[in-house]
Design a protein around this motif. Structure first.
Motif, PDB file in Angstrom:
ATOM      1  N   GLY A   1      13.223   4.973  -3.348  1.00 50.82           N
ATOM      2  CA  GLY A   1      12.008   4.557  -2.637  1.00 50.82           C
ATOM      3  C   GLY A   1      12.158   3.324  -1.766  1.00 50.82           C
ATOM      4  N   PRO A   2      11.022   2.893  -1.193  1.00 51.70           N
ATOM      5  CA  PRO A   2      11.024   1.730  -0.295  1.00 51.70           C
ATOM      6  C   PRO A   2      11.554   0.476  -0.985  1.00 51.70           C
ATOM      7  CG  PRO A   2       8.862   2.796  -0.337  1.00 51.70           C
ATOM      8  CD  PRO A   2       9.676   3.448  -1.392  1.00 51.70           C
ATOM      9  N   ARG A   3      12.168  -0.394  -0.207  1.00 48.48           N
ATOM     10  CA  ARG A   3      12.726  -1.632  -0.768  1.00 48.48           C
ATOM     11  C   ARG A   3      11.902  -2.831  -0.317  1.00 48.48           C
ATOM     12  NH1 ARG A   3      18.929  -0.061   0.707  1.00 48.48           N
ATOM     13  NH2 ARG A   3      19.015   1.719  -0.720  1.00 48.48           N
ATOM     14  N   ALA A   4      11.958  -3.870  -1.130  1.00 51.80           N
ATOM     15  CA  ALA A   4      11.217  -5.095  -0.780  1.00 51.80           C
ATOM     16  C   ALA A   4      11.707  -5.601   0.573  1.00 51.80           C
ATOM     17  CB  ALA A   4      11.443  -6.148  -1.855  1.00 51.80           C
TER      18      ALA A   4
ATOM     19  N   GLU B   1       0.799  -1.233   0.000  1.00 51.60           N
ATOM     20  CA  GLU B   1       0.000   0.000   0.000  1.00 51.60           C
ATOM     21  C   GLU B   1       0.830   1.281   0.000  1.00 51.60           C
ATOM     22  OE1 GLU B   1      -3.219   0.309  -0.475  1.00 51.60           O
ATOM     23  OE2 GLU B   1      -3.337  -1.862  -0.727  1.00 51.60           O
ATOM     24  N   ARG B   2       2.101   1.185   0.337  1.00 50.23           N
ATOM     25  CA  ARG B   2       2.866   2.442   0.405  1.00 50.23           C
ATOM     26  C   ARG B   2       3.259   2.957  -0.982  1.00 50.23           C
ATOM     27  NH1 ARG B   2       7.666  -0.456   3.756  1.00 50.23           N
ATOM     28  NH2 ARG B   2       8.649  -1.602   2.063  1.00 50.23           N
ATOM     29  N   ALA B   3       3.028   2.162  -2.008  1.00 54.01           N
ATOM     30  CA  ALA B   3       3.403   2.590  -3.362  1.00 54.01           C
ATOM     31  C   ALA B   3       2.743   3.920  -3.727  1.00 54.01           C
ATOM     32  CB  ALA B   3       2.974   1.513  -4.364  1.00 54.01           C
ATOM     33  N   LEU B   4       3.520   4.802  -4.355  1.00 47.66           N
ATOM     34  CA  LEU B   4       3.015   6.095  -4.827  1.00 47.66           C
ATOM     35  C   LEU B   4       3.215   6.168  -6.327  1.00 47.66           C
ATOM     36  CD1 LEU B   4       4.781   8.328  -2.111  1.00 47.66           C
ATOM     37  CD2 LEU B   4       2.336   7.774  -2.182  1.00 47.66           C
ATOM     38  N   THR B   5       2.394   6.959  -7.005  1.00 46.11           N
ATOM     39  CA  THR B   5       2.598   7.122  -8.446  1.00 46.11           C
ATOM     40  C   THR B   5       3.756   8.104  -8.674  1.00 46.11           C
ATOM     41  OG1 THR B   5       1.124   9.023  -8.608  1.00 46.11           O
ATOM     42  CG2 THR B   5       0.104   6.843  -8.855  1.00 46.11           C
ATOM     43  N   ASP B   6       4.272   8.095  -9.900  1.00 42.88           N
ATOM     44  CA  ASP B   6       5.366   9.027 -10.238  1.00 42.88           C
ATOM     45  C   ASP B   6       4.922  10.467  -9.995  1.00 42.88           C
ATOM     46  OD1 ASP B   6       6.834   6.875 -10.937  1.00 42.88           O
ATOM     47  OD2 ASP B   6       6.609   7.139 -13.127  1.00 42.88           O
ATOM     48  N   GLU B   7       3.660  10.752 -10.339  1.00 44.15           N
ATOM     49  CA  GLU B   7       3.146  12.125 -10.172  1.00 44.15           C
ATOM     50  C   GLU B   7       3.088  12.505  -8.699  1.00 44.15           C
ATOM     51  OE1 GLU B   7       1.630   9.779 -11.998  1.00 44.15           O
ATOM     52  OE2 GLU B   7       2.072  10.571 -14.012  1.00 44.15           O
ATOM     53  N   GLN B   8       2.616  11.572  -7.865  1.00 44.27           N
ATOM     54  CA  GLN B   8       2.533  11.874  -6.422  1.00 44.27           C
ATOM     55  C   GLN B   8       3.926  12.122  -5.837  1.00 44.27           C
ATOM     56  OE1 GLN B   8       0.386   8.314  -5.391  1.00 44.27           O
ATOM     57  NE2 GLN B   8      -1.617   9.308  -5.541  1.00 44.27           N
ATOM     58  N   ILE B   9       4.891  11.349  -6.316  1.00 40.51           N
ATOM     59  CA  ILE B   9       6.269  11.540  -5.835  1.00 40.51           C
ATOM     60  C   ILE B   9       6.795  12.895  -6.300  1.00 40.51           C
ATOM     61  CG2 ILE B   9       8.657  10.697  -6.093  1.00 40.51           C
ATOM     62  CD1 ILE B   9       7.337   7.829  -6.278  1.00 40.51           C
ATOM     63  N   GLU B  10       6.528  13.238  -7.544  1.00 37.36           N
ATOM     64  CA  GLU B  10       7.020  14.495  -8.096  1.00 37.36           C
ATOM     65  C   GLU B  10       6.415  15.697  -7.353  1.00 37.36           C
ATOM     66  OE1 GLU B  10       9.475  14.681  -9.935  1.00 37.36           O
ATOM     67  OE2 GLU B  10       9.384  16.842 -10.315  1.00 37.36           O
ATOM     68  N   ILE B  11       5.111  15.625  -7.096  1.00 33.92           N
ATOM     69  CA  ILE B  11       4.453  16.730  -6.371  1.00 33.92           C
ATOM     70  C   ILE B  11       5.057  16.869  -4.970  1.00 33.92           C
ATOM     71  CG2 ILE B  11       2.268  17.462  -5.294  1.00 33.92           C
ATOM     72  CD1 ILE B  11       0.839  16.207  -7.738  1.00 33.92           C
ATOM     73  N   ALA B  12       5.250  15.749  -4.300  1.00 32.75           N
ATOM     74  CA  ALA B  12       5.815  15.807  -2.934  1.00 32.75           C
ATOM     75  C   ALA B  12       7.230  16.374  -2.976  1.00 32.75           C
ATOM     76  CB  ALA B  12       5.810  14.419  -2.309  1.00 32.75           C
ATOM     77  N   ARG B  13       7.993  15.987  -3.989  1.00 31.83           N
ATOM     78  CA  ARG B  13       9.370  16.496  -4.093  1.00 31.83           C
ATOM     79  C   ARG B  13       9.370  18.005  -4.355  1.00 31.83           C
ATOM     80  NH1 ARG B  13      13.848  13.384  -4.371  1.00 31.83           N
ATOM     81  NH2 ARG B  13      14.893  14.913  -5.700  1.00 31.83           N
TER      82      ARG B  13
ATOM     83  N   LEU C   1      -3.136  12.733  -2.597  1.00 26.96           N
ATOM     84  CA  LEU C   1      -3.387  11.290  -2.710  1.00 26.96           C
ATOM     85  C   LEU C   1      -4.876  10.996  -2.870  1.00 26.96           C
ATOM     86  CD1 LEU C   1      -1.078   9.944   0.184  1.00 26.96           C
ATOM     87  CD2 LEU C   1      -0.468  10.302  -2.207  1.00 26.96           C
ATOM     88  N   GLY C   2      -5.698  12.037  -2.734  1.00 28.26           N
ATOM     89  CA  GLY C   2      -7.151  11.844  -2.768  1.00 28.26           C
ATOM     90  C   GLY C   2      -7.659  11.387  -4.132  1.00 28.26           C
ATOM     91  N   PRO C   3      -8.873  10.820  -4.144  1.00 25.51           N
ATOM     92  CA  PRO C   3      -9.456  10.319  -5.394  1.00 25.51           C
ATOM     93  C   PRO C   3     -10.031  11.459  -6.244  1.00 25.51           C
ATOM     94  CG  PRO C   3     -11.000  10.011  -3.596  1.00 25.51           C
ATOM     95  CD  PRO C   3      -9.764  10.625  -2.991  1.00 25.51           C
TER      96      PRO C   3
ATOM     97  N   ILE D   1      -1.832   5.229   6.047  1.00 27.35           N
ATOM     98  CA  ILE D   1      -0.776   5.145   7.068  1.00 27.35           C
ATOM     99  C   ILE D   1       0.541   4.755   6.380  1.00 27.35           C
ATOM    100  CG2 ILE D   1       0.012   3.977   9.171  1.00 27.35           C
ATOM    101  CD1 ILE D   1      -3.053   3.428   9.743  1.00 27.35           C
ATOM    102  N   ALA D   2       0.452   3.760   5.487  1.00 24.53           N
ATOM    103  CA  ALA D   2       1.655   3.319   4.764  1.00 24.53           C
ATOM    104  C   ALA D   2       2.182   4.429   3.857  1.00 24.53           C
ATOM    105  CB  ALA D   2       1.326   2.059   3.954  1.00 24.53           C
ATOM    106  N   LYS D   3       1.293   5.106   3.167  1.00 24.52           N
ATOM    107  CA  LYS D   3       1.719   6.113   2.180  1.00 24.52           C
ATOM    108  C   LYS D   3       2.289   7.374   2.833  1.00 24.52           C
ATOM    109  CE  LYS D   3      -1.152   5.095  -1.871  1.00 24.52           C
ATOM    110  NZ  LYS D   3      -1.671   3.764  -1.578  1.00 24.52           N
ATOM    111  N   VAL D   4       1.718   7.793   3.945  1.00 25.54           N
ATOM    112  CA  VAL D   4       2.207   9.031   4.579  1.00 25.54           C
ATOM    113  C   VAL D   4       3.663   8.841   5.020  1.00 25.54           C
ATOM    114  CG1 VAL D   4       1.914  10.595   6.543  1.00 25.54           C
ATOM    115  CG2 VAL D   4      -0.058   9.927   5.190  1.00 25.54           C
ATOM    116  N   GLY D   5       3.996   7.665   5.549  1.00 27.53           N
ATOM    117  CA  GLY D   5       5.398   7.410   5.909  1.00 27.53           C
ATOM    118  C   GLY D   5       6.300   7.531   4.695  1.00 27.53           C
ATOM    119  N   HIS D   6       5.878   6.934   3.601  1.00 28.25           N
ATOM    120  CA  HIS D   6       6.653   7.013   2.361  1.00 28.25           C
ATOM    121  C   HIS D   6       6.824   8.472   1.929  1.00 28.25           C
ATOM    122  CE1 HIS D   6       6.939   5.475  -2.115  1.00 28.25           C
ATOM    123  NE2 HIS D   6       7.967   6.211  -1.782  1.00 28.25           N
ATOM    124  N   LEU D   7       5.734   9.248   2.018  1.00 28.37           N
ATOM    125  CA  LEU D   7       5.817  10.670   1.621  1.00 28.37           C
ATOM    126  C   LEU D   7       6.836  11.436   2.464  1.00 28.37           C
ATOM    127  CD1 LEU D   7       2.111  11.833   1.071  1.00 28.37           C
ATOM    128  CD2 LEU D   7       3.914  11.629  -0.665  1.00 28.37           C
TER     129      LEU D   7
END
Ligand SMILES: CC(C)(COP(=O)(O)OP(=O)(O)OC[C@H]1O[C@@H](n2cnc3c(N)ncnc32)[C@H](O)[C@@H]1OP(=O)(O)O)[C@@H](O)C(=O)NCCC(=O)NCCS
Length: 383
Positions: free
Chosen positions: A151-154, A77-89, A108-110, A130-136
C-alpha cells in the motif's frame, strides 16, 4: 403549468444541463481552463494533482501551505480497510479493471443511504473519495498482476503512489512528473461530459458520493468516452508497423470506422489537452521503444484523419496520444482508463458539490413517446 417542448436533441447536443464555475471548454478556439487558469500553465514542471484538487475546490490557486495540507489530507484519507482491499483484489482478477474499480468504489459506501442529511459533508467526503479511488486503482493493478498488496507509503504523493503501485517499481522523478501532468489534464472537463453529467444525475437523486463515483466510472468506461485511450493504443498495437499506418488508417476511414482518440462533440479544433500530451510525449518517449512506434503511428493517424476529416471539424482529442505517454512510463494498457477515473473523480466530486450548492433539483427530463397507444389487452390463450 405547460412547458413548450424543445425540439429533440440526440445526445443532448447544445442543451445546457447545469451552471458551473469549475472548468470551461472553449471548443472553437481549443482552450480548457480550470477556475480560469489554462491547462498549459497548470501542467508546468511543479504542478501536482494535489495542487489542482485544491484549485478545483477552493476556486483559487493554493498557497504552498494549502498544497501541503492537501498532501497530508490525501495521505490520511486514502486509507482503506482490509475488507475493502480484499474486495478490490478479488474484483481485480478476471474482469476489466474498470469494472473492478466500479464495484470497489461502491463498496466504500456507508451503511446508511440518505445523503441529504449529510450534505454539509460533501467536500470532505469528496476529498476522501478522490484519495481512495487512486489507492483502489493501485490495489487492483497489484492483484491483476498477481502481486501482493503493497500500500501507500508515508510521504508518498498521489502520483508517486499510483506509478509505484501500478508498475511495481520505484518511480523516477520524470515518471512522477508525467503522471502528475496526466492526472491534472484529465481532472475535469466541464459539467457536460458524459461521466460528469452522470455524477450530477446520480447526485440529484440524493445518492451517497460512493454511488455517484461508481456510476460515473461506468459512464467513463465506454470506448466513446474514457475508454478511447485504451482503444487508440490497441489500434496502434494492431497496426504494429509505422510504415503500414497510412494505408491502414485510410482503409479504416473508408470503412467508416471511428478512430479512437479522434473527434469531439465540443472541440472543432485540436483538443488543447492533446497538445500538452504531445509536449510530454517529446520528453518521455525514448527512440526504439514500443511507445515510440505507437507514437509514430499516432502522428500518422493525426495526419491522415485530419486530411480526410479536418474540414468537418474533426481533430485529435486527448486520447489519441495519452496512451503512448502512459505506455512510456510503464502503465499497462488496461490501466489507462482507471487512471483517467482516478483523476476525473476530482471533477465528479467538485461537480457534486456544485450540484448540491445550486439546489440539487432532481434531473427528470422528458421523452418523446413514439410507441403504440392504448391497445386492447389480449388474454394469453388468445394470442
Ligand atoms: C467523441 C465522439 C463520441 C463524439 O460524437 P458525436 O459528437 O456524437 O459525433 P458523431 O459520432 O455523430 O460524429 C459526427 C460525424 O463525424 C464522424 N466521426 C466522428 N468521430 C470520428 C472518428 N473518431 N473517426 C472517424 N469519423 C468520425 C462520424 O462518423 C459522423 O459522420 P457522419 O455524419 O458521416 O455519420 C466521436 O467523435 C467518437 O466516437 N470519437 C472516437 C471515440 C473517442 O475518441 N472518444 C473520446 C472523446 S474525448
Amino acid at each position: 403549468m405547460t412547458l413548450e417542448t424543445p425540439s429533440f436533441s440526440p445526445g443532448l447536443e447544445g442543451v445546457p444541463i447545469a451552471e458551473s464555475a469549475v472548468s470551461l471548454v472553449e471548443g472553437e478556439v481549443g482552450r480548457l481552463t480550470y477556475r480560469g487558469y489554462s491547462i498549459e500553465d497548470l501542467t508546468g514542471p511543479a504542478g501536482t494533482f494535489e495542487e489542482i484538487v485544491a484549485l478545483l475546490y477552493d476556486g483559487e490557486l493554493p498557497s504552498q501551505t494549502r498544497i501541503d495540507e492537501m498532501r497530508v489530507l490525501f495521505e490520511r484519507e486514502r486509507a482503506l480497510t482490509d475488507e475493502q482491499i480484499e474486495i478490490a483484489r478479488l474484483a481485480g482478477v478476471g474482469t476489466h479493471p474498470m469494472f473492478a474499480l466500479q464495484a470497489a468504489a461502491a463498496t466504500l459506501g456507508p451503511t446508511d443511504n440518505d445523503f441529504e442529511r449529510k450534505a454539509d459533508t460533501v467536500v470532505e467526503r469528496g476529498l476522501s473519495l478522490i484519495a481512495k479511488v487512486g489507492h483502489l486503482v493501485g490495489v487492483i493493478a497489484q492483484a491483476a498482476d498477481g502481486r501482493p498488496y503493497d500500500g501507500p507509503r508515508a510521504g508518498e504523493s498521489h502520483a508517486a503512489m499510483l506509478v509505484r503501485m501500478i508498475t511495481g517499481e520505484e518511480p523516477s522523478d520524470l515518471q512522477v512528473r508525467i503522471m502528475n501532468a496526466l492526472l491534472i489534464l484529465q481532472a475535469d472537463h466541464s459539467a457536460g461530459n458524459a461521466s460528469t453529467f452522470t455524477s450530477r444525475v446520480v447526485a440529484s437523486t440524493k445518492a451517497e458520493p460512493e454511488a455517484v463515483v461508481s456510476a460515473s466510472i461506468g459512464a467513463l468506461s465506454g470506448p466513446a468516452h474514457g475508454g478511447a485511450n485504451e482503444g487508440s493504443l490497441r489500434l496502434f498495437q494492431q497496426i504494429g508497423d509505422p510504415a503500414k499506418a497510412e494505408e491502414e488508417i485510410s482503409r479504416l476511414l473508408d470503412d467508416k470506422f471511428k478512430i479512437p482518440g479522434f473527434g469531439h462533440r465540443v472541440y472543432h479544433v485540436k483538443d488543447p489537452r492533446s497538445k500538452v500530451i504531445q509536449r510530454l510525449a517529446d520528453e518521455v518517449i525514448e527512440d526504439g521503444t514500443a511507445a515510440a512506434d505507437h507514437y509514430s503511428i499516432a502522428l500518422t493517424v493525426e495526419k491522415v484523419a485530419t486530411d480526410r476529416l479536418g474540414d468537418r471539424g474533426l481533430f485529435p482529442n486527448v486520447d489519441l496520444f495519452s496512451g503512448c505517454v502512459f505506455e512510456a512510463i510503464g502503465i499497462p494498457i488496461d490501466f489507462f482508463t482507471p487512471l483517467f477515473a482516478a483523476s476525473r473523480t476530482a471533477g465528479w466530486m467538485v461537480n457534486m458539490q456544485e450540484q448540491w450548492e445550486s439546489g440539487n433539483r432532481i434531473f427528470r427530463p422528458k421523452q418523446i413517446y413514439v410507441g403504440p397507444e392504448h391497445r386492447d389487452f389480449v388474454e394469453i390463450g388468445a394470442r
